[in-house]
Design an enzyme around this catalytic site. Sequence first.
Site, PDB file in Angstrom:
ATOM      1  N   HIS A 139      62.287   8.652   3.062  1.00 43.72           N
ATOM      2  CA  HIS A 139      63.557   7.930   3.162  1.00 43.72           C
ATOM      3  C   HIS A 139      63.503   6.795   4.185  1.00 43.72           C
ATOM      4  CE1 HIS A 139      67.857   7.227   3.164  1.00 43.72           C
ATOM      5  NE2 HIS A 139      67.933   7.519   4.450  1.00 43.72           N
ATOM      6  N   ASP A 152      70.179   2.678   3.663  1.00 45.94           N
ATOM      7  CA  ASP A 152      71.068   3.833   3.748  1.00 45.94           C
ATOM      8  C   ASP A 152      72.500   3.345   3.991  1.00 45.94           C
ATOM      9  OD1 ASP A 152      70.827   7.003   4.221  1.00 45.94           O
ATOM     10  OD2 ASP A 152      72.169   6.229   5.757  1.00 45.94           O
TER      11      ASP A 152
END
Length: 301
Positions: free
Chosen positions: A272, A107
């Site tokens: 994620h 991320d």
Amino acid sequence: MTLAIPGFDYQRVAAADGVTLNVAVGGAGRPIVLLHGFPQTHLMWRHVAADLAADHTVICPDLRGYGASDKPAEAGPATYAKRTMAADVVAVAAALGHDRFALAGHDRGALVAVRAGLDHPGVVTHLAALDVLPTLDMWDVLRGAGAAVAFHLYLMAQPPGLPERMIGASADAFFGHFLDAWTGDPGAIPAQVRAEYLRASREAVPSIVADYRASAGIDADHDRADRAAGRRLGMPVTVVQQDWGAVLGYDAAALWRAWAPDLEHHTTSAGHFLAEEAPAEVVKALRGLLARPCLDTGGKV
């Protein structure tokens, strides 16, 4: 009480511009630096780091503005530019005795890793990015109705003041939304770890917003300049990400390959937070990356 990665030593290490980072270090062998994402801290690597530490020196910092690292006030766009944060990482590794190292980021940490690879090609030997697109490509594909999934990017891109007040007024609900909505396996982030992420994020609202604001401005400018100059990542690169391209209509592997010619691209069925949801899958990808020869060292790993 702040949680820690078992078996790792903790220290504060000088980075760039007088900033010091909270850094966990474990293991021995060829070094690899692991950079966390949003809204997390270095703790997200606890499973992966423990495995890699069997035969690598594993360095897990909290990025500037996050966790227990320094959170300088936003003096200008460069304070939280990925170029500055990448310089932090290079300085920390050097202070720990490593002038070359592998680098993996998730991320936000992946965006820092990419910038480090572009700015310091002789330092970063291998690079992995987990569940993100390069900055320019991210802004290009998140348009129209599809951009609703990334409303936070647009909120935190606004000038200083409003986003900090809005998020700060309900920080746990804001950050908790992403911890809940982005995971495919809620059990992968235990209650104690979730509480630590929320505490750390609650205490870092201005710096987290500044990090995101930089991505809409100075970071995009830096990437645009590199694209115009034809600069690319010369080291072996591995990307592991969810298959959002099928939903939003883009080819993630092609976007990454434009930046990284020596690319291995994998999609995952995990959510994620894949380093916590599917640590074995991440370890396998990272070990595969580390086994690939470095292009800039005559084929030597």
